[in-house]
Design a protein around this motif. Structure first.
Motif, PDB file in Angstrom:
ATOM      1  N   PHE A 197      39.568  34.472  30.504  1.00  0.00           N
ATOM      2  CA  PHE A 197      39.155  35.647  31.273  1.00  0.00           C
ATOM      3  C   PHE A 197      40.380  36.493  31.597  1.00  0.00           C
ATOM      4  O   PHE A 197      41.409  35.960  32.006  1.00  0.00           O
ATOM      5  N   TRP A 198      40.273  37.809  31.412  1.00  0.00           N
ATOM      6  CA  TRP A 198      41.306  38.735  31.863  1.00  0.00           C
ATOM      7  C   TRP A 198      40.779  40.159  31.798  1.00  0.00           C
ATOM      8  O   TRP A 198      39.825  40.448  31.087  1.00  0.00           O
ATOM      9  N   PRO A 199      41.403  41.079  32.541  1.00  0.00           N
ATOM     10  CA  PRO A 199      40.974  42.479  32.488  1.00  0.00           C
ATOM     11  C   PRO A 199      41.563  43.158  31.255  1.00  0.00           C
ATOM     12  O   PRO A 199      42.686  42.862  30.847  1.00  0.00           O
ATOM     13  N   SER A 256      36.691  43.372  33.546  1.00  0.00           N
ATOM     14  CA  SER A 256      36.854  41.956  33.223  1.00  0.00           C
ATOM     15  C   SER A 256      36.226  41.662  31.871  1.00  0.00           C
ATOM     16  O   SER A 256      35.153  42.149  31.543  1.00  0.00           O
ATOM     17  N   THR A 257      36.938  40.848  31.088  1.00  0.00           N
ATOM     18  CA  THR A 257      36.434  40.406  29.794  1.00  0.00           C
ATOM     19  C   THR A 257      36.595  38.896  29.709  1.00  0.00           C
ATOM     20  O   THR A 257      37.332  38.289  30.494  1.00  0.00           O
ATOM     21  N   ALA A 258      35.893  38.299  28.762  1.00  0.00           N
ATOM     22  CA  ALA A 258      35.985  36.853  28.573  1.00  0.00           C
ATOM     23  C   ALA A 258      35.801  36.540  27.100  1.00  0.00           C
ATOM     24  O   ALA A 258      35.252  37.342  26.339  1.00  0.00           O
ATOM     25  N   HIS A 266      32.391  41.976  27.261  1.00  0.00           N
ATOM     26  CA  HIS A 266      32.415  42.660  28.551  1.00  0.00           C
ATOM     27  C   HIS A 266      30.976  42.990  28.923  1.00  0.00           C
ATOM     28  O   HIS A 266      30.067  42.917  28.089  1.00  0.00           O
ATOM     29  N   VAL A 287      30.485  39.515  33.911  1.00  0.00           N
ATOM     30  CA  VAL A 287      31.761  38.837  33.672  1.00  0.00           C
ATOM     31  C   VAL A 287      32.504  38.871  34.998  1.00  0.00           C
ATOM     32  O   VAL A 287      32.845  39.945  35.493  1.00  0.00           O
ATOM     33  N   ASP A 335      35.823  37.551  37.142  1.00  0.00           N
ATOM     34  CA  ASP A 335      37.164  36.989  37.031  1.00  0.00           C
ATOM     35  C   ASP A 335      37.877  37.196  38.356  1.00  0.00           C
ATOM     36  O   ASP A 335      38.559  38.189  38.575  1.00  0.00           O
ATOM     37  N   ARG A 336      37.642  36.251  39.287  1.00  0.00           N
ATOM     38  CA  ARG A 336      38.253  36.307  40.620  1.00  0.00           C
ATOM     39  C   ARG A 336      38.983  35.006  40.896  1.00  0.00           C
ATOM     40  O   ARG A 336      38.434  34.113  41.538  1.00  0.00           O
ATOM     41  N   GLN A 353      35.475  32.115  37.807  1.00  0.00           N
ATOM     42  CA  GLN A 353      35.382  32.776  36.507  1.00  0.00           C
ATOM     43  C   GLN A 353      34.090  32.344  35.843  1.00  0.00           C
ATOM     44  O   GLN A 353      33.882  31.161  35.593  1.00  0.00           O
TER      45      GLN A 353
END
Length: 134
Positions: free
Chosen positions: A65-67, A77-79, A99, A116, A118-119, A123
């Protein structure tokens, strides 16, 4: 070698073996099953959990996971969505960055990415299996 040193080595080996077994179990833990409040065909996948079987031949998993900038030019956020098709020998694994709002076609199925998150330690990825169009 002293008796004490030999005893310590035995416990160290046992602790190492137990750690390896437990880490192997963690990778095999299934992703979160559909919640009863979710619509049928909606699945929530969490980071670092094993694949979740969503059809008799298809399993999904997620991670990484990351932006990043999406197709629409918006940062979000994407995964990684890992797709496993067991009808192919050896089983085929496909990797797609996803996304919110994206659709993914794989192994004759279509998935819509609903969420999605991502915190930090939270995740997760939520997808819906779309009904097949005739």
């Amino acid at each position: 070698m002293s008796r004490r040193a030999a005893g310590t080595r035995g416990w160290t080996g046992l602790a190492l073996a137990l750690g390896l077994v437990l880490s192997g179990c963690a990778r095999e833990t299934p992703a979160v099953a559909p919640a009863s409040a979710e619509q049928p065909g909606t699945f929530t996948l969490t980071k670092n959990h094993g694949p979740l079987q969503v059809t008799p031949h298809l399993s999904l998993a997620t991670g990484n996971f990351w932006p990043e900038d999406t197709d629409a030019g918006v940062r979000g956020s994407t995964a990684a969505l890992f797709i496993y098709d067991s009808r192919v020998v050896p089983p085929e694994q496909r990797h797609v960055r996803v996304h919110v709002g994206q659709t993914v076609e794989a192994a004759g199925e279509v998935f819509e990415v609903l969420e999605v998150i991502d915190r930090g330690d939270e995740q997760r990825l939520r997808v819906r299996l779309r009904p097949r169009q005739p």
